[in-house]
Design a protein around this motif. Sequence first.
Motif, PDB file in Angstrom:
ATOM      1  N   VAL A 152       8.892  -9.020  -3.348  1.00 40.41           N
ATOM      2  CA  VAL A 152       8.962  -7.701  -2.729  1.00 40.41           C
ATOM      3  C   VAL A 152       7.637  -7.446  -2.032  1.00 40.41           C
ATOM      4  N   VAL A 153       7.697  -7.023  -0.790  1.00 41.46           N
ATOM      5  CA  VAL A 153       6.482  -6.692  -0.045  1.00 41.46           C
ATOM      6  C   VAL A 153       6.606  -5.252   0.437  1.00 41.46           C
ATOM      7  N   VAL A 154       5.558  -4.461   0.189  1.00 46.35           N
ATOM      8  CA  VAL A 154       5.605  -3.029   0.459  1.00 46.35           C
ATOM      9  C   VAL A 154       4.490  -2.646   1.420  1.00 46.35           C
ATOM     10  N   ASP A 155       4.866  -2.026   2.523  1.00 49.35           N
ATOM     11  CA  ASP A 155       3.886  -1.507   3.484  1.00 49.35           C
ATOM     12  C   ASP A 155       3.196  -0.297   2.867  1.00 49.35           C
ATOM     13  N   ILE A 156       1.887  -0.409   2.640  1.00 46.21           N
ATOM     14  CA  ILE A 156       1.142   0.712   2.046  1.00 46.21           C
ATOM     15  C   ILE A 156       0.007   1.153   2.981  1.00 46.21           C
ATOM     16  N   THR A 157       0.153   0.854   4.265  1.00 44.70           N
ATOM     17  CA  THR A 157      -0.901   1.153   5.234  1.00 44.70           C
ATOM     18  C   THR A 157      -1.311   2.624   5.202  1.00 44.70           C
ATOM     19  N   ASP A 158      -0.337   3.537   5.132  1.00 42.93           N
ATOM     20  CA  ASP A 158      -0.676   4.963   5.165  1.00 42.93           C
ATOM     21  C   ASP A 158      -1.107   5.503   3.803  1.00 42.93           C
ATOM     22  N   LYS A 159      -1.234   4.618   2.824  1.00 41.60           N
ATOM     23  CA  LYS A 159      -1.681   5.047   1.492  1.00 41.60           C
ATOM     24  C   LYS A 159      -3.113   4.601   1.186  1.00 41.60           C
ATOM     25  N   VAL A 160      -3.760   3.944   2.129  1.00 42.48           N
ATOM     26  CA  VAL A 160      -5.098   3.413   1.875  1.00 42.48           C
ATOM     27  C   VAL A 160      -6.107   4.525   1.612  1.00 42.48           C
ATOM     28  N   THR A 179      10.900  -8.870   6.517  1.00 45.84           N
ATOM     29  CA  THR A 179      11.358  -7.681   5.809  1.00 45.84           C
ATOM     30  C   THR A 179      11.441  -6.464   6.715  1.00 45.84           C
ATOM     31  N   TYR A 180      10.393  -6.223   7.515  1.00 42.37           N
ATOM     32  CA  TYR A 180      10.305  -4.991   8.303  1.00 42.37           C
ATOM     33  C   TYR A 180      10.694  -5.175   9.765  1.00 42.37           C
ATOM     34  N   GLY A 181      10.986  -6.400  10.161  1.00 43.72           N
ATOM     35  CA  GLY A 181      11.319  -6.662  11.550  1.00 43.72           C
ATOM     36  C   GLY A 181      10.098  -7.079  12.344  1.00 43.72           C
ATOM     37  N   PRO A 182      10.299  -7.756  13.486  1.00 42.19           N
ATOM     38  CA  PRO A 182       9.178  -8.320  14.248  1.00 42.19           C
ATOM     39  C   PRO A 182       8.136  -7.306  14.688  1.00 42.19           C
ATOM     40  N   GLU A 183       8.583  -6.144  15.180  1.00 36.42           N
ATOM     41  CA  GLU A 183       7.617  -5.180  15.725  1.00 36.42           C
ATOM     42  C   GLU A 183       6.788  -4.538  14.622  1.00 36.42           C
ATOM     43  N   ILE A 193       1.826  -4.070  10.542  1.00 34.01           N
ATOM     44  CA  ILE A 193       1.423  -3.587   9.213  1.00 34.01           C
ATOM     45  C   ILE A 193       0.042  -4.140   8.877  1.00 34.01           C
ATOM     46  N   ARG A 194      -0.872  -3.254   8.529  1.00 35.76           N
ATOM     47  CA  ARG A 194      -2.245  -3.670   8.237  1.00 35.76           C
ATOM     48  C   ARG A 194      -2.465  -3.990   6.771  1.00 35.76           C
ATOM     49  N   PHE A 195      -1.772  -3.245   5.910  1.00 39.03           N
ATOM     50  CA  PHE A 195      -2.005  -3.429   4.480  1.00 39.03           C
ATOM     51  C   PHE A 195      -0.682  -3.382   3.729  1.00 39.03           C
ATOM     52  N   ALA A 196      -0.503  -4.343   2.845  1.00 36.37           N
ATOM     53  CA  ALA A 196       0.728  -4.414   2.060  1.00 36.37           C
ATOM     54  C   ALA A 196       0.397  -4.819   0.635  1.00 36.37           C
ATOM     55  N   GLU A 197       1.271  -4.435  -0.281  1.00 34.37           N
ATOM     56  CA  GLU A 197       1.197  -4.908  -1.657  1.00 34.37           C
ATOM     57  C   GLU A 197       2.340  -5.873  -1.894  1.00 34.37           C
ATOM     58  N   ILE A 198       2.038  -6.953  -2.591  1.00 31.82           N
ATOM     59  CA  ILE A 198       2.996  -8.029  -2.821  1.00 31.82           C
ATOM     60  C   ILE A 198       3.349  -8.049  -4.301  1.00 31.82           C
ATOM     61  N   TYR A 199       4.629  -8.225  -4.613  1.00 28.61           N
ATOM     62  CA  TYR A 199       5.077  -8.240  -5.996  1.00 28.61           C
ATOM     63  C   TYR A 199       5.985  -9.436  -6.259  1.00 28.61           C
TER      64      TYR A 199
END
Length: 279
Positions: free
Chosen positions: A169-177, A238-242, A247-253
């Motif tokens: 699972v990969v989660v975009d957390i860019t706006d949570k930094v 997961t999120y599509g090419p664009e 995405i600058r920052f993600a958490e990996i699980y």
Amino acid sequence: MTADSTLRVLVLVAHPDDAEVRAGGLASIYRELGHTVRIVAVTDGGAGHHIQSREEVVARRRLEAEAACAVIGSECEVWDNPDGELQPTLEFRSQVIREIRRFQPDLVLTHRPEDYHPDHRALGETVRDASYMVTVPRVCPDTPHLRKDPVVAYVWDEFTRPTELRCDVVVDITDKVGTIARMLACHESQLFEWLPYNWRIEEEVPEGKQERVAWARGLYEKRAGSNTERYRERLIETYGPERGAQIRFAEIYEISEYASPLTEEERRRLFPFVPCATP
């Protein structure tokens, strides 16, 4: 949100501040959605200083952990197990089993059994061994058993031996930094004292409060950005090419195979904010 739809997320980490570094973004997302998040540091953090006594550090780290959890409104607890001395004993396994049973989580986040720190490894091994046992009535019979294991996910790390973290699972957390930086800055004894000493960068630590939050953010972004790039292909998948490319920052699980499987139904329930998450 109804009571039936509210998720219960248990973040079991070795030390105060591990949760913020490894899963602060996901924890923030869950709290913003109204879910219950409980962060438990299973050691007292008392080894984390080069000047103060263990007793002084333990007292500080409990207050720091509480302040960090208050940023997102999560539950917080710090256990009394000595920092740097954690072992995967039967006694500790029982402690973990009882915690999981009492909280009844839908999802548990914890360290992998492969990690640089012995406390992380001990906790990862213990959660793995506790996973099935939480459903066995004659084990820890003083605490009612669960009828079903929660899903267990290992938080991200950079290590490759003996095995690299598998990206389930990969989660975009860019706006949570920004939120993560504020949480990290609460851990003053670590981020601005002990770790700079350990990393030999004491002279870089700023003095002002806002400057320190910015410095914490810079440290986090450097580490998280590098790790995110390692999984760029999965982000795009997961999120599509664009969006995946931006995405600058993600958490990996990585999902533990020793607890409940992450079925497609569970994937949609636990990670509804992650599109196209099928591996």
